[in-house]
Each structure stands twice: as C-alpha cells, then as structure tokens.
Design an enzyme around this catalytic site. Structure first.
Site, short mmCIF file in Angstrom:
data_model
loop_
_atom_site.label_atom_id
_atom_site.label_comp_id
_atom_site.label_asym_id
_atom_site.label_seq_id
_atom_site.Cartn_x
_atom_site.Cartn_y
_atom_site.Cartn_z
N GLY A 137 9.21 7.79 -4.24
CA GLY A 137 7.43 8.31 -5.58
C GLY A 137 6.98 9.77 -4.73
CD GLN B 41 3.77 12.54 -1.36
OE1 GLN B 41 3.79 11.99 -2.59
NE2 GLN B 41 3.74 11.99 -0.60
CB CYS C 267 3.07 7.55 1.99
SG CYS C 267 2.54 9.23 1.31
CG LEU C 268 8.35 10.55 1.17
CD1 LEU C 268 8.82 11.29 0.26
CD2 LEU C 268 9.29 10.09 2.25
CG HIS D 269 1.78 5.55 -2.91
ND1 HIS D 269 1.33 4.97 -1.27
CD2 HIS D 269 1.78 6.53 -2.51
CE1 HIS D 269 1.51 5.67 -0.81
NE2 HIS D 269 1.85 6.47 -1.90
CD GLU D 270 4.09 8.41 -5.29
OE1 GLU D 270 3.64 9.59 -4.79
OE2 GLU D 270 4.96 7.67 -4.46
CG HIS E 282 -0.24 11.12 -2.96
ND1 HIS E 282 -0.41 11.07 -2.04
CD2 HIS E 282 1.05 10.27 -2.69
CE1 HIS E 282 0.15 10.68 -0.75
NE2 HIS E 282 0.86 10.28 -2.05
NI NI Z 1 2.72 8.72 0.00
#
Ligand code: NI
Length: 198
Positions: A44, A49, A107-108, A149-150, A153
């Site tokens: 995701g 991000q 998370c990236l 989760h996304e 963000h």
């Molecule tokens: Ni994330």
C-alpha cells in the site's frame, strides 16, 4: 518514475490531506505511485508518503497471496488477496465494525519497524476509482487492514500511534534515527532531518 518515499518525521505525514478535485487527471501520478510501491515491495502507498497531501492511496495485496495458508479459511482469503489491487480517491470511511484483532503492521515511511496493531475487522468505504467511478464497498480481514492503515495516512495518522506509551518510549530512539536517515533501506527515501546538499 520512482519517487522518494517520505520518512517518519516529515510534517506531511501528520497533515489531514485535502480532497482531490473531481475528474482530475491522476494517470501519471498513479503510474508513478505504483512503480514506487512495487520498487519498495510495499502492499500500500498513500499520497502523503510521496509528499502530496491529497486524499489518494493505492493497494496491491498480491504478495500476501504467496503466503502459506494454515487452514481452508485462510487459503480462501489469501486467494482473494491475489486480485486485491485498487486505487482509492477521496475515500470516506463509513463504518468500522466487528471484533478488534491484532496484526503486525509496517510502513514504507517507517522502515525496519513492525508492531502489532488492533483494529476492527470490517469496514465500509465510499471512494472513487481511477476512472472517477464512485463505489461503496465492504472489506474485511487483511484487505480491510491495509485500507485502514492507508486511510490513516490521509488523516495524518501512523500505525505507531496505536502502540502503548511505554512501547512508544522504547521506539523513540529508533524513530529519531529514521528521521535522520540512520536506517538501512533498499529504496529511495527523503529524510526530514538530512539537510539538502549533503
Ligand atoms: Ni504506511
């Protein structure tokens, strides 16, 4: 084009993102976001991000489909995840229902850190797809989890916000190191506490 992923500590990750104007052309941005997500082996990626404070995220859960199922129920869910590739534009979380369950999230933007997070099992979401077609859809299990989760963000929230204050204190040094770029990461990132030109 692969875009740098913004690391923990950048204020863009804490902003409540803005709605996107209807019928905007998102084609190039989406192509870049998918390329960036695949390059980082993520399932995701949300627009903040990559430094854009707009209400957009993408998911592709197909890597989960390669996991070894433990039972028939799990085998079925993993099979469904193989096709779970979607674009969510201007999503609105209508409902979160069911029991809370815990799942290890990563998370990236916060590389090299995974924590168990409790979230409700089922969600109902209204969103537009990449063609500006409106959908209201329910998701559960891992699919719901990735969306939750996304979605966080674009609300300026991160998964580490859910860990206990004690655990959070233990993570403080590690999070500070991530902001400074003191972390081993295999994809391109932008670290907030590295000054330009270094
Ligand atoms: Ni994330």
């Amino acid at each position: 084009m692969i875009l740098p992923i913004v690391a923990y500590g950048d204020p863009v990750l804490r902003r409540v993102a803005d709605d996107i104007e209807q019928n905007s052309d998102l084609k190039e941005l989406l192509a870049n976001m998918f390329e960036t997500m695949y390059g980082a082996k993520g399932v995701g990626l949300a627009a903040p991000q990559i430094g854009k404070s707009i209400r957009l995220f993408i998911v592709d859960a197909s890597p989960f489909a390669e996991d070894e199922p433990e039972n028939d129920e799990e085998a079925e869910e993993l099979k469904a995840l193989a096709d779970f590739k979607k674009v969510f534009v201007n999503p609105v979380m209508e409902e979160e229902t069911g029991e809370e369950w815990d799942f290890q999230e990563g998370c990236l933007s916060i590389p090299d850190l995974r924590e168990s997070v409790d979230r409700k099992e089922r969600i109902k979401l209204t969103y537009f797809d990449e063609n500006w077609k409106r959908h209201t859809e329910e998701f559960d299990g891992v699919a719901a989890r990735i969306i939750q989760h996304e979605y966080d963000h674009i609300e300026g929230k991160l998964f580490i916000d859910y860990v206990s204050p004690l655990k959070r204190r233990l993570l403080k040094k590690k999070l500070a190191d991530i902001s400074k770029g003191k972390v081993d990461v295999s994809y391109k990132m932008k670290f907030p506490l590295i000054k330009k030109g270094r």
